[in-house]
Scaffold this active site. Structure first.
Site, PDB file in Angstrom:
ATOM      1  N   HIS A   1      -9.988  -0.109  -5.522  1.00  0.00           N
ATOM      2  CA  HIS A   1      -9.189  -0.798  -4.390  1.00  0.00           C
ATOM      3  C   HIS A   1      -7.656  -0.376  -5.004  1.00  0.00           C
ATOM      4  O   HIS A   1      -7.075  -0.204  -6.290  1.00  0.00           O
ATOM      5  CB  HIS A   1      -9.232  -2.080  -5.225  1.00  0.00           C
ATOM      6  CG  HIS A   1     -10.757  -2.438  -4.506  1.00  0.00           C
ATOM      7  ND1 HIS A   1     -10.670  -2.842  -3.340  1.00  0.00           N
ATOM      8  CD2 HIS A   1     -11.184  -3.062  -5.293  1.00  0.00           C
ATOM      9  CE1 HIS A   1     -11.647  -3.664  -3.048  1.00  0.00           C
ATOM     10  NE2 HIS A   1     -12.347  -3.634  -3.935  1.00  0.00           N
TER      11      HIS A   1
ATOM     12  N   TYR B   1       1.280  -1.282  -0.272  1.00  0.00           N
ATOM     13  CA  TYR B   1       0.160  -0.066  -0.261  1.00  0.00           C
ATOM     14  C   TYR B   1       0.545   1.163  -0.308  1.00  0.00           C
ATOM     15  O   TYR B   1       0.135   2.367   0.018  1.00  0.00           O
ATOM     16  CB  TYR B   1      -0.992   0.084   1.312  1.00  0.00           C
ATOM     17  CG  TYR B   1      -1.640  -0.969   1.032  1.00  0.00           C
ATOM     18  CD1 TYR B   1      -3.016  -1.267   0.690  1.00  0.00           C
ATOM     19  CD2 TYR B   1      -1.858  -2.439   2.007  1.00  0.00           C
ATOM     20  CE1 TYR B   1      -3.922  -2.279   0.033  1.00  0.00           C
ATOM     21  CE2 TYR B   1      -2.500  -3.264   1.933  1.00  0.00           C
ATOM     22  CZ  TYR B   1      -3.398  -3.120   0.918  1.00  0.00           C
ATOM     23  OH  TYR B   1      -4.517  -4.144   0.373  1.00  0.00           O
TER      24      TYR B   1
END
Length: 139
Positions: free
Chosen positions: A97, A22
């Site tokens: 996402h 991330y």
């Protein structure tokens, strides 16, 4: 144009959680950049780790927002209730996402919420949020 960015469970940990997936930038830091980039839009952000709170926020968005960018996190793969709420509100929702869910564990490959959204953007990192906003502006 008024846009709500709605984030689900564990996304409050972006910047700290699994940086190899991330990255190191927090959502709050990134959304400051987004608000400067899209100054002609009114952009509100909200995050919750609770499914019912996210459903309530979707309901509250009716009549207030022109579009929603939503990262449902893990609820994408489990929540028919969130998908139903997206269908019920009559506001275009673009699902985002950060990681590519199709290159991760098999249980992440199906998204109930993507079926209800007008578009799904996966694997573009935090820039997926900007891509989603551009899509809503053009729509």
């Amino acid at each position: 144009m008024k846009i709500l960015i709605l984030n689900g469970p564990n996304l409050n940990l972006i910047g700290k959680r699994e940086p190899e997936i991330y990255g190191n930038q927090s959502l709050d830091e990134y959304f400051e950049v987004v608000k400067k980039r899209f100054q002609d839009c009114k952009i509100d952000t909200f995050q919750s780790n609770h499914e019912g709170v996210l459903i309530d926020k979707l309901h509250e968005a009716m009549g207030k927002y022109d579009g929603i960018v939503m990262n449902p996190g893990g609820y994408a793969h489990t929540s028919i209730a969130l998908a139903d709420a997206i269908r019920a509100i009559g506001i275009p929702v673009v699902e985002v996402h950060i990681s590519n869910i199709y290159e991760r564990e098999e249980y992440r490959h199906h998204s109930y919420t993507a079926e209800a959204a007008v578009k799904s953007i996966v694997g573009k990192g935090l820039e997926g949020y900007s891509e989603a906003i551009l899509y809503l502006i053009k729509k």
